[in-house]
Design a protein around this motif. Sequence first.
Motif, PDB file in Angstrom:
ATOM      1  N   ASP A   2       0.812  -1.227   0.000  1.00  0.00           N
ATOM      2  CA  ASP A   2       0.000   0.000   0.000  1.00  0.00           C
ATOM      3  C   ASP A   2       0.845   1.275   0.000  1.00  0.00           C
ATOM      4  OD1 ASP A   2       0.956   0.342   2.594  1.00  0.00           O
ATOM      5  OD2 ASP A   2      -0.938  -0.160   3.552  1.00  0.00           O
ATOM      6  N   TYR A   3       2.158   1.150   0.064  1.00  0.00           N
ATOM      7  CA  TYR A   3       3.096   2.266  -0.014  1.00  0.00           C
ATOM      8  C   TYR A   3       2.941   3.296   1.109  1.00  0.00           C
ATOM      9  CZ  TYR A   3       4.470   0.452  -4.547  1.00  0.00           C
ATOM     10  OH  TYR A   3       4.941  -0.370  -5.547  1.00  0.00           O
ATOM     11  N   GLY A   4       2.135   2.972   2.090  1.00  0.00           N
ATOM     12  CA  GLY A   4       2.025   3.857   3.242  1.00  0.00           C
ATOM     13  C   GLY A   4       0.782   4.706   3.282  1.00  0.00           C
ATOM     14  N   THR A   5      -0.214   4.377   2.483  1.00  0.00           N
ATOM     15  CA  THR A   5      -1.487   5.106   2.535  1.00  0.00           C
ATOM     16  C   THR A   5      -2.655   4.126   2.438  1.00  0.00           C
ATOM     17  OG1 THR A   5      -2.841   6.847   1.536  1.00  0.00           O
ATOM     18  CG2 THR A   5      -1.534   5.512   0.037  1.00  0.00           C
ATOM     19  N   LYS A   6      -3.716   4.436   3.164  1.00  0.00           N
ATOM     20  CA  LYS A   6      -4.947   3.658   3.089  1.00  0.00           C
ATOM     21  C   LYS A   6      -5.993   4.391   2.257  1.00  0.00           C
ATOM     22  CE  LYS A   6      -3.219   0.603   5.906  1.00  0.00           C
ATOM     23  NZ  LYS A   6      -2.755  -0.709   5.387  1.00  0.00           N
TER      24      LYS A   6
ATOM     25  N   LEU B  90       7.772   5.417   9.471  1.00  0.00           N
ATOM     26  CA  LEU B  90       7.435   4.489   8.401  1.00  0.00           C
ATOM     27  C   LEU B  90       7.808   3.055   8.761  1.00  0.00           C
ATOM     28  CD1 LEU B  90       7.284   7.257   6.977  1.00  0.00           C
ATOM     29  CD2 LEU B  90       8.149   6.136   4.911  1.00  0.00           C
ATOM     30  N   THR B  91       7.152   2.118   8.092  1.00  0.00           N
ATOM     31  CA  THR B  91       7.468   0.708   8.303  1.00  0.00           C
ATOM     32  C   THR B  91       8.804   0.374   7.633  1.00  0.00           C
ATOM     33  OG1 THR B  91       6.396  -0.065   6.265  1.00  0.00           O
ATOM     34  CG2 THR B  91       5.008   0.169   8.251  1.00  0.00           C
ATOM     35  N   GLU B  92       9.324  -0.781   7.965  1.00  0.00           N
ATOM     36  CA  GLU B  92      10.598  -1.223   7.383  1.00  0.00           C
ATOM     37  C   GLU B  92      10.517  -1.289   5.866  1.00  0.00           C
ATOM     38  OE1 GLU B  92      13.484  -5.186   7.451  1.00  0.00           O
ATOM     39  OE2 GLU B  92      11.999  -4.889   9.038  1.00  0.00           O
ATOM     40  N   ASP B  93       9.413  -1.792   5.333  1.00  0.00           N
ATOM     41  CA  ASP B  93       9.281  -1.915   3.879  1.00  0.00           C
ATOM     42  C   ASP B  93       9.116  -0.559   3.214  1.00  0.00           C
ATOM     43  OD1 ASP B  93       9.527  -4.625   4.100  1.00  0.00           O
ATOM     44  OD2 ASP B  93       7.394  -5.057   3.929  1.00  0.00           O
ATOM     45  N   GLN B  94       8.409   0.349   3.842  1.00  0.00           N
ATOM     46  CA  GLN B  94       8.291   1.700   3.307  1.00  0.00           C
ATOM     47  C   GLN B  94       9.650   2.395   3.287  1.00  0.00           C
ATOM     48  OE1 GLN B  94       5.284   3.492   5.816  1.00  0.00           O
ATOM     49  NE2 GLN B  94       3.798   1.912   5.284  1.00  0.00           N
ATOM     50  N   ARG B  95      10.456   2.140   4.308  1.00  0.00           N
ATOM     51  CA  ARG B  95      11.780   2.746   4.380  1.00  0.00           C
ATOM     52  C   ARG B  95      12.711   2.215   3.288  1.00  0.00           C
ATOM     53  NH1 ARG B  95      13.791   5.319   8.984  1.00  0.00           N
ATOM     54  NH2 ARG B  95      15.700   5.448   7.732  1.00  0.00           N
TER      55      ARG B  95
ATOM     56  N   ARG C 116      16.233  -4.921  -4.438  1.00  0.00           N
ATOM     57  CA  ARG C 116      16.272  -6.385  -4.487  1.00  0.00           C
ATOM     58  C   ARG C 116      15.423  -6.973  -3.354  1.00  0.00           C
ATOM     59  NH1 ARG C 116      21.265  -7.320  -3.322  1.00  0.00           N
ATOM     60  NH2 ARG C 116      22.107  -7.341  -5.443  1.00  0.00           N
ATOM     61  N   THR C 117      15.581  -6.411  -2.156  1.00  0.00           N
ATOM     62  CA  THR C 117      14.798  -6.882  -1.013  1.00  0.00           C
ATOM     63  C   THR C 117      13.314  -6.647  -1.241  1.00  0.00           C
ATOM     64  OG1 THR C 117      16.633  -6.402   0.493  1.00  0.00           O
ATOM     65  CG2 THR C 117      14.444  -6.641   1.480  1.00  0.00           C
TER      66      THR C 117
END
Length: 281
Positions: free
Chosen positions: A33-37, A106-111, A150-151
């Motif tokens: 969701d890239y950080g938005t709902k 931000l979450t780890e994935d957003q970062r 890559r991650t």
Amino acid sequence: MLKRNIRSIIVLSVCICCVINSCTSKKKQVVFDYGTKNDSALFYFHKGWEHIMDKGQWTLSETSFRKAHAHDPNFFVGLSLVGRISGNLEERIAIKEILDTQKEKLTEDQRLLLDVYLLNIDIMNARSQSPDKTGAIVKKFRALSEENYRTFVHKYPHESYIKAEYIEVLHARYGAQQAIDSLQVLTSQEEIEEVAFFKSYLASLEAAIGNYDTALSYADEVVAMHNDTTLAGPHATYADIYFKMDSLSLAKKHIDKAVALDPMHIIAQGLKSDIDKRLEE
């Protein structure tokens, strides 16, 4: 020999990720969701990517990214893309300051994405403020973006535009053939047919290794996919191919058209400068 071994290791790494992704995607497609709902924010966010990556519409892309952030002022990944595309130094500095104060939320994935985009903004700002520092930032950006993308692609293999940027980074770091190999591993034929960027980028990559007929064939397919003569992207692709072929008159014709269709197309502007310089020699 060393370069070939490095290339083999990278392709193997990409292949392993894809095998894992293939197994997990059969169970459930993971959507990010890239950080938005906010549905409207997410719609315009994806629209911004489509405009810039598939069609070369930098002006419309900026408009879409701004709309995405307007719909959700706390959509910080979206705000970072406004920073990446803005031509205003003061605005980029202000956006960078906001993101630096908010990034820990931000979450780890957003970062994974935001940290790359922040370095992108740093590069743009350095070019305006301290050009001598740009090279070091670019080197740091390429290393971090390869690792983070890559991650991310490993976790979210269906996020095509992040995958596209990953391919661009591999190209910058390891050359055109490596990028072609990785693109073929990371994408399915169905994805290539759906996402115009992959086909247009393949055209440029094939031209870079001297496969001009293949490159022009891919470029023709991109035109057929869009069926829209008002897009700057296909003209920029043709210009890039003809420039690599040293067909400067054809390159000039297409790049002038691309820049006329979208004066904000920074990549086209840079290519136009290279073509004009070569014509003057």
